[in-house]
Design a protein around this motif. Sequence first.
Motif, mmCIF file in Angstrom:
data_model
loop_
_atom_site.group_PDB
_atom_site.id
_atom_site.type_symbol
_atom_site.label_atom_id
_atom_site.label_comp_id
_atom_site.label_asym_id
_atom_site.label_seq_id
_atom_site.Cartn_x
_atom_site.Cartn_y
_atom_site.Cartn_z
ATOM 1 N N TYR A 142 63.982 69.935 53.171
ATOM 2 C CA TYR A 142 63.420 69.148 54.411
ATOM 3 C C TYR A 142 62.011 68.478 53.710
ATOM 4 N N VAL A 143 61.723 67.398 54.110
ATOM 5 C CA VAL A 143 60.396 66.973 53.959
ATOM 6 C C VAL A 143 59.940 66.628 55.159
ATOM 7 N N GLU A 144 58.474 66.828 55.192
ATOM 8 C CA GLU A 144 57.844 66.692 56.693
ATOM 9 C C GLU A 144 56.755 65.788 56.076
ATOM 10 N N VAL A 145 56.290 64.780 56.895
ATOM 11 C CA VAL A 145 55.339 63.863 56.994
ATOM 12 C C VAL A 145 54.559 63.844 58.247
ATOM 13 N N ILE A 146 53.199 64.258 58.343
ATOM 14 C CA ILE A 146 52.422 64.061 59.079
ATOM 15 C C ILE A 146 51.454 62.590 59.238
ATOM 16 N N SER A 147 51.934 61.850 60.313
ATOM 17 C CA SER A 147 51.368 60.657 60.487
ATOM 18 C C SER A 147 50.129 60.778 61.423
ATOM 19 N N PRO A 148 49.195 60.636 61.096
ATOM 20 C CA PRO A 148 47.879 60.782 61.898
ATOM 21 C C PRO A 148 47.741 59.775 63.035
ATOM 22 N N PRO A 149 46.972 60.062 64.172
ATOM 23 C CA PRO A 149 46.928 58.948 65.172
ATOM 24 C C PRO A 149 46.061 57.854 64.830
ATOM 25 N N GLY A 150 46.348 56.843 65.066
ATOM 26 C CA GLY A 150 45.505 55.636 65.112
ATOM 27 C C GLY A 150 45.242 54.734 63.696
ATOM 28 N N VAL A 151 46.385 55.395 62.599
ATOM 29 C CA VAL A 151 46.043 54.896 61.448
ATOM 30 C C VAL A 151 47.028 53.525 61.291
ATOM 31 N N TYR A 152 48.104 53.886 61.735
ATOM 32 C CA TYR A 152 49.191 52.810 61.648
ATOM 33 C C TYR A 152 49.911 52.336 62.927
ATOM 34 N N SER A 153 50.346 51.052 62.693
ATOM 35 C CA SER A 153 50.862 50.504 64.043
ATOM 36 C C SER A 153 51.911 51.203 64.462
ATOM 37 N N SER A 154 52.685 51.966 63.974
ATOM 38 C CA SER A 154 53.768 52.735 64.564
ATOM 39 C C SER A 154 53.538 54.242 63.700
ATOM 40 N N PRO A 155 53.720 55.403 64.365
ATOM 41 C CA PRO A 155 53.746 56.759 63.691
ATOM 42 C C PRO A 155 54.804 56.822 62.688
ATOM 43 N N LEU A 156 55.868 56.056 62.795
ATOM 44 C CA LEU A 156 56.983 56.232 61.895
ATOM 45 C C LEU A 156 56.947 55.454 60.437
#
Length: 172
Positions: A142-156
């Motif tokens: 399993y690979v987990e990625v934490i995508s922080p708020p407001g950094v990318y145009s989409s959290p994905l």
Amino acid sequence: MARELRVPKALTALPAPVRWLALPVALTCTVVALVGSWGPADRAVEVPDPTGRAAGYCRALAAALPKELLGHARKDPSPASPYVAVWDSSPRTVLRCGVDRPEELDGPHAKDLSPTVDDLTWWSQKLDDGSYRLVATMRAAYVEVISPPGVYSSPLDPAAALTPLVKANIPG
């Protein structure tokens, strides 16, 4: 001709010691507030402890990870681990490989959005701080990625950018 300094009436009504201490106290409070608002420079990231083949797959993925992710430089925590990668996106984007299967996949969050990118499914969960936890499912690790708020145009976005590397290094 010397010019007189005018002191506001509100200050002249205060006793002299209070007036003398007002500026140093205000400056001290400002410094304390600023220093207190700074977060730790390198918050600890929990390092997974995969075993067997999963550990080998995670080490292979670590060797393939980019030094830059979507314009953000890689800045791994110390001590370094082949199971954790961090990109300095303020707040940080964190990848952890070899995490345990999320318990939430058996609970009420099991039906949460699970987008598929190039035939790789990323189970997603919105966290309390507004970031997204994306976990690559149906893989040997399993690979987990934490995508922080407001950094990318989409959290994905970070997970999508890492999809080819996950697919190439961790078999399904």
